[in-house]
Design an enzyme around this catalytic site. Structure first.
Site, PDB file in Angstrom:
ATOM      1  CD  GLN A 299      -3.298  -4.442   6.775  1.00 56.25           C
ATOM      2  OE1 GLN A 299      -2.992  -3.216   6.065  1.00 56.25           O
ATOM      3  NE2 GLN A 299      -3.628  -5.348   6.471  1.00 56.25           N
TER       4      GLN A 299
ATOM      5  CG  ASP B 213      -9.224   0.004   4.655  1.00 55.21           C
ATOM      6  OD1 ASP B 213      -9.206  -0.123   3.503  1.00 55.21           O
ATOM      7  OD2 ASP B 213      -8.845  -0.524   5.653  1.00 55.21           O
TER       8      ASP B 213
ATOM      9  CE  LYS C   9      -3.620  -2.616   2.194  1.00 59.72           C
ATOM     10  NZ  LYS C   9      -4.369  -3.063   3.498  1.00 59.72           N
TER      11      LYS C   9
END
Lengths: 287, 287
Positions: free
Chosen positions: A98, A121, A54
């Site tokens: 994460q 997200d 990422k």
């Protein structure tokens, strides 16, 4: 019949180039390059690999990598304080925590500290509510990546019968909402569904996000249907999905492979969300 | 075949009695009677009738009527200030902003001022997000009333194929989520659905919330299915629903009439939500 194969790597690359162009335009117009704060807690090797990908993609798109790493034994209040700091920092356009976080932490409580407008997200309850009510917001990356794949392959959604297998908060449920938003008639199947193959055979568009290797065979696919495989499993013969690819490719009209289908779209849509977040924040800031 | 008729008035009465008992128990245990603040802006006669029914039901259940009435020309900031005052007031367990509000007001912006834990209508984005993610929260009254009717008539939902017609934020979308939460396989149909009758004929449980008089005929109903009619229309011959009642009652196994079906459940579930909200607030306060 042999299905057309959707090349997720190619579409993801296209999206990433468009994001890079959008970043350059934002900066040229006097804005600031979007900043993505990935937050990794602990040293889980798989999570480290994901976060590294990422961060690399973020830099390649011209964005600022604002990665933060906390030790695996960090107390809840310190992790929360870091998220609060990132939430308040105008250089941070997007925050990605994460998952999974170490077992002693309450990940849900941590997620609620991410403001909806920085939740790239698309996983917070606030963004789930905006999606459910059809209001603007940041959408979860994997299902919006699926929509992107369908759109760029000209798969018609309005009036189509779409079947989603799986009802996770991460994929299945938002996927159904996004397909509904695009005017598909949507059926959501899951472990309690009685005749799964019969439900699936009615699908013009079948999205499989069950997390069960080889769940969907050729008997569950209408000839000519579009089959999107969100599953990913590491087995003896490499990566496989939730769909029996070889058999289904003989029946389907269009299909995504595993790997190289939906997978690459997730990071591409994360970048797209980060750019969207930066644009909204910077246009609001300028008002 | 003649369908069993679900008596919504009787079930609503039962729920209201249970709520009254719950209120009495809360007070007996040293708590405070729940307070419901209905907020009416302007003098729309239909809205006045609805609000009066809600206030009466609230008092009949032993709750405190904290009704507030604002003039139809109230400026946005004053309406917002009232909602903020009610949000902060510990005597107010639930806030219900009667919709529609006068045209000059931004109703969505007003709704966001109602804290999720006092949103007894279950209409805020925050509660929509909690429902979408399957987390505890206050659910919209009409769809949760439908679940109550189904449960109290022993209609099995787990593994059943449920079809919802309509995708409004008020009924269709939360209805689909609630049926999914109860492990039904759920299909959501709407104006773009191609062969609506064929989709409906697959339903074990058919919930019609399209807002189109007499939309669903006997050809759209599987013999023995449960048919729930959320529609309500005032016509020459009194109130009718979205379902062709006489014809469908010959095919269905179980059916709700209009009036006297889903309608009475909405206020009953509002009371149930207000009690739930008060319980949560008072148990949190005591911690």
């Amino acid at each position: 019949m042999t299905a057309e194969i959707i090349d997720g790597r190619a579409v993801a690359q296209q999206v990433r180039e468009e994001v890079a162009k959008g970043v350059a335009e934002l900066v040229a117009a006097g804005g600031t390059a979007p900043g993505l704060a990935t937050v990794l807690i602990g040293d889980d090797p798989a999570s480290e690999v994901y976060v590294r990908s990422k961060r690399r993609a973020c830099v390649a798109a011209g964005m600022v990598d604002l990665h933060r790493h906390l030790p695996g034994d960090v107390p809840q209040h310190e992790a929360a304080a870091l998220l609060d700091e990132l939430a308040a920092d105008p250089a941070v356009s997007g925050i990605l925590l994460q998952l999974p976080t170490p077992g002693h932490l309450d990940a849900e409580a941590l997620l609620t500290r991410i403001p909806a407008e920085k939740d790239v997200d698309g996983l917070t309850t606030a963004n789930a509510g905006l999606l459910a009510q059809g209001r603007p917001g940041l959408r979860p990356c994997t299902p919006s990546g699926v929509i992107e794949l369908l759109d760029r392959h000209g798969v018609p959604l309005s009036g189509a019968h779409a079947v989603v297998i799986g009802r996770s908060v991460l994929v299945g449920k938002p996927m159904a909402q996004l397909l509904l938003e695009r005017n598909a008639t949507v059926t959501i199947c899951h472990s309690r569904t009685r005749d799964l193959a019969a439900e699936c055979r009615r699908a013009d568009v079948l999205v499989v996000a069950a997390g069960i290797p080889s769940l969907v065979g050729a008997d569950a696919v209408k000839p000519g249907a579009t089959v999107i495989d969100v599953g990913i499993h590491r087995g003896e013969h490499g990566l496989t999905g939730d769909v029996q690819y070889d058999a289904v490719a003989e029946v389907a009209g269009t299909i995504t492979p595993v790997p190289g289908g939906v997978g690459p779209m997730t990071i591409a849509m994360l970048l797209a969300n980060t750019l969207t977040a930066a644009r909204v924040q910077q246009s609001t800031g300028r008002r």
